[in-house]
Design an enzyme around this catalytic site. Structure first.
Site, PDB file in Angstrom:
ATOM      1  CB  ILE A  18      -0.958  -0.011   1.195  1.00 48.53           C
ATOM      2  CG1 ILE A  18      -1.970  -1.160   1.056  1.00 48.53           C
ATOM      3  CG2 ILE A  18      -1.706   1.318   1.319  1.00 48.53           C
ATOM      4  CD1 ILE A  18      -2.857  -1.364   2.268  1.00 48.53           C
ATOM      5  CB  CYS A  60      14.056   5.576   7.892  1.00 49.80           C
ATOM      6  SG  CYS A  60      13.631   6.525   9.368  1.00 49.80           S
ATOM      7  CB  VAL A  62       8.931   4.703  11.755  1.00 44.88           C
ATOM      8  CG1 VAL A  62       8.937   4.920  10.247  1.00 44.88           C
ATOM      9  CG2 VAL A  62       8.220   3.400  12.133  1.00 44.88           C
ATOM     10  CE1 TYR A 156      -2.499  -3.471  11.581  1.00 45.44           C
ATOM     11  CE2 TYR A 156      -4.842  -4.007  11.674  1.00 45.44           C
ATOM     12  CZ  TYR A 156      -3.778  -3.360  11.058  1.00 45.44           C
ATOM     13  OH  TYR A 156      -4.006  -2.608   9.940  1.00 45.44           O
TER      14      TYR A 156
END
Length: 252
Positions: A18, A60, A62, A156
């Site tokens: 996505i 990276c 996060v 989640y």
């Protein structure tokens, strides 16, 4: 003129799935996109450049404040501005659905660290650049599972509920700086990370499609129009909101 022409936009988790769809669609709208992921987003950057867009990429984590700060600084140096942030990076496709009592505490912590604190770190890092311009668009990614209370995915779902709460609270704090903070809650999406998974068979996607007013599988491209709207001037008087984009499975 494309509605995002000249805007500098960061997309996290953009190496594939996505996130890659977001990045390519935003570049097609005229945005200059800065992509990051745990693995180098080289394929996405190459696809954007081949299509005539402008993109840069970086590795990276996060959850690492120093790494996020370097990524944001590099984006501002390259583009001269940071107008938008898409907080797409999250743990989902690698998770195995199972009863919550079988989930280890360290797994729960890991999911919330990436999905919630990662979002928090990226927002903190872009605020100075956006405040300097008196303008910014931040789009966080939640999930339709929050509204359904979907079972077998407790960490989640909890993390994405927290993202919605975070969106609302941050929007209150930064509105006077000209920064808008909104959220997209997708439905179950046929992204590359789920294709071919034994725990996500075709029947699972068919069942999800059957709950929708628009009874078909959701594709990553179904989300890109809403993302473009939230990053554009068209939504300048909108903040603190969560838009569910799932074909009408959830209504709120």
């Amino acid at each position: 003129m494309a509605r995002l022409s000249g805007r500098g936009v960061i997309v996290t988790g953009a190496a594939g799935g996505i996130g890659a769809a977001f990045a390519q669609a935003l570049a097609a709208e005229g945005a200059r996109v800065s992509l990051c992921d745990l693995r180098a987003p080289e394929a996405t950057v190459a696809a954007i450049r081949q299509a005539g867009g402008e993109a840069m990429g970086a590795v990276c984590d996060v959850t690492d404040p120093a790494a996020v700060a370097r990524m944001v600084a590099g984006t501002e140096e390259r583009f001269g501005r940071v107008d938008g942030l898409v907080n797409n990076a999250a743990l989902f496709a690698t998770l195995t659905p199972r009863p919550f009592e079988e989930i280890a505490s360290d797994e729960f912590d890991r999911i919330l660290r990436v999905n919630v604190r990662g979002t928090f770190e990226c927002i903190k890092a872009v605020l100075p650049a956006m405040r300097r311009r008196g303008y910014g668009k931040i789009v966080n990614i939640a999930s339709g599972t929050v509204f359904k209370g979907t079972p077998m995915m407790l960490p989640y779902v909890s993390s994405k509920g927290a993202v919605i709460a975070l969106t609302r609270s941050v929007a209150r704090e930064v509105g006077s700086d000209g920064i808008r903070v909104n959220c997209i809650a997708p439905g179950l999406t046929l992204s590359e990370g789920l294709l071919g998974r034994e725990d996500y068979p075709d029947e699972y996607f068919a069942a999800a499609a059957g709950t929708r007013c628009l009874p078909r599988a959701q594709q990553p491209e179904d989300l890109t129009g809403t993302m473009g709207f939230l990053l554009s001037a068209e939504s300048d008087f909108m903040t603190g909101q969560t838009l569910v984009v799932d074909g009408g499975s959830v209504m709120h």
